[in-house]
Scaffold this motif. Structure first.
Motif, short mmCIF file in Angstrom:
data_model
loop_
_atom_site.label_atom_id
_atom_site.label_comp_id
_atom_site.label_asym_id
_atom_site.label_seq_id
_atom_site.Cartn_x
_atom_site.Cartn_y
_atom_site.Cartn_z
N TYR A 272 0.82 -1.22 0.00
CA TYR A 272 0.00 0.00 0.00
C TYR A 272 0.86 1.27 0.00
CZ TYR A 272 -4.08 -2.92 0.93
OH TYR A 272 -5.08 -3.86 0.84
N GLU A 295 -3.28 -6.79 -1.06
CA GLU A 295 -3.38 -5.40 -1.48
C GLU A 295 -4.61 -5.20 -2.35
OE1 GLU A 295 0.27 -3.05 -2.16
OE2 GLU A 295 1.26 -5.01 -2.34
N ASP A 297 -7.12 -2.78 -4.69
CA ASP A 297 -7.05 -1.62 -5.57
C ASP A 297 -7.97 -0.54 -5.00
OD1 ASP A 297 -5.29 -2.77 -7.40
OD2 ASP A 297 -6.93 -3.76 -8.47
N LEU A 298 -7.39 0.55 -4.55
CA LEU A 298 -8.16 1.63 -3.93
C LEU A 298 -8.42 2.75 -4.91
CD1 LEU A 298 -6.31 1.89 -0.47
CD2 LEU A 298 -8.30 0.49 -1.07
N GLU A 302 -10.20 6.77 -1.59
CA GLU A 302 -9.86 5.80 -0.55
C GLU A 302 -8.37 5.86 -0.22
OE1 GLU A 302 -13.28 2.51 -1.83
OE2 GLU A 302 -11.22 2.39 -2.60
N GLN A 303 -7.54 6.03 -1.23
CA GLN A 303 -6.11 6.14 -0.99
C GLN A 303 -5.79 7.38 -0.18
OE1 GLN A 303 -3.76 3.78 -1.97
NE2 GLN A 303 -2.37 4.97 -0.69
N GLN A 304 -6.47 8.46 -0.47
CA GLN A 304 -6.26 9.70 0.30
C GLN A 304 -6.65 9.50 1.76
OE1 GLN A 304 -8.67 13.04 -0.90
NE2 GLN A 304 -7.29 14.53 0.03
N GLU A 307 -4.00 7.53 3.51
CA GLU A 307 -2.83 8.37 3.80
C GLU A 307 -3.07 9.26 5.00
OE1 GLU A 307 -2.02 10.29 0.09
OE2 GLU A 307 -1.27 8.46 -0.87
#
Length: 326
Positions: A272, A295, A297-298, A302-304, A307
């Motif tokens: 990730y 893992e 796939d975002l 979603e990735q933000q 983070e």
């Protein structure tokens, strides 16, 4: 009539698993009792409070004839009694009180977990460590650094609990069986956790197709606030039935080598895009702990969110490093 003392359990080939639960408070005692009821292992319950683990352990064992489980439960204050444990569950620490965040617990609980881990390594150097103490992501990091164990054998319990809460809220909202509901919650165990509605389903149907965006958002928010909601209601304590059940689900996957796919707080080494921190991610859980990290796939959003969750975990780790100088 004479009864020979020798039994099948005396055979060199027989090995009943051994689980140590550190902390005889509500979460620890609940987890210990559930492990016994499922006959997953013999249990050692250890606590610094004189008489508490002994009394609770004896009480649990005296329930075995009624419930019908064959597992011993021993209470102690001596870590020598924990020697040779296959799995050690750490619940020891100060519980959250109203108005406290998980992070407020850091300075107190990091010292507790560090001391406990030193004893675990001394007496059970080959065990898997499962950390429950809050703030979770910082405490499991502490256990990893103190133990020197490989990352596969030092795991945090959070995602199973957060996902369970989300599943409960979805089932209630849609008035469906909890058995048909699955949910995924990633990230740190706190206000910045990342519920994933796209991967949360009812009989395989994403909840985004069954509920309005407003209701989905409300469920996600309630999931993030799940622990605090119970703290507010109890006023003098925090949740323990759901956390206890969640840690036992993970314990069963490890003790029975079930290869379950569960969301665990895992130490990431590039997965990730994260290196050197614990985050809740889906993992394959088996006999030696985490066998692999899965893992997903975002989306960009979603990735933000992940983070942002990582940023909160990074701050906790900085605080731990400042306290413990590993």
């Amino acid at each position: 009539m004479r009864w020979s003392k020798k039994s099948g359990n005396d055979s060199p080939a027989f090995h009943r698993k051994k689980v140590t639960v550190v902390g005889a408070g509500n979460v620890g005692a609940t987890a210990a009792f559930m492990v016994a009821q499922k006959e997953l292992a013999n249990i050692v319950l250890i606590d610094v409070m004189d008489g508490v683990p002994q009394g609770k352990g004896l009480d649990m064992y005296e329930a075995s004839p009624v419930i019908g489980f064959d597992a011993t439960v021993m209470g102690t204050q001596d870590y020598a009694d924990t020697a040779g444990s296959d799995l050690v569950i750490i619940t020891a620490g100060v519980a959250r009180k109203p108005g406290m965040s998980r992070d407020d617990l850091l300075s107190v609980n990091v010292n507790i977990v560090a001391g406990v881990t030193e004893q675990i390594v001394r007496y059970s150097p080959d065990c898997v460590i499962l950390v429950v103490t809050n703030p979770l992501d910082a405490m499991v990091y502490t256990a990893l650094k103190v133990s020197g164990f490989p990352r596969e054998r030092v795991i945090g319990m959070a995602g199973v609990l957060d996902s369970a809460r989300m599943r409960a809220f979805i089932a209630s909202e849609l008035d469906v069986s909890i058995e048909d509901v699955s949910a995924f919650v990633l990230g740190g165990h706190g206000d910045t956790m990342v519920p994933l509605p796209r991967y949360s389903t009812v009989a395989g149907i994403p909840i985004t197709e069954l509920l309005s965006p407003e209701r989905v958002a409300a469920i996600c928010q309630r999931t993030a606030d799940g622990g605090a909601e119970i703290v507010r209601l109890l006023k003098t304590g925090s949740a323990y039935y759901a956390p206890g059940a969640s840690v036992v689900e993970m314990a069963e996957a490890i003790l029975k080598d079930k290869k379950r796919i569960l969301t665990c707080a895992a130490y990431l080494e590039g997965e990730y895009g994260v290196d050197g921190y614990y985050l809740g991610v889906p993992c394959k859980l088996g006999g030696r702990g985490i066998e692999s990290v899965i893992e997903l796939d975002l989306t960009a959003d979603e990735q933000q969110q992940l983070e942002q969750s990582l940023a909160a975990v990074r701050q906790l780790v900085r605080d731990v490093d400042a306290l413990e100088h590993f």
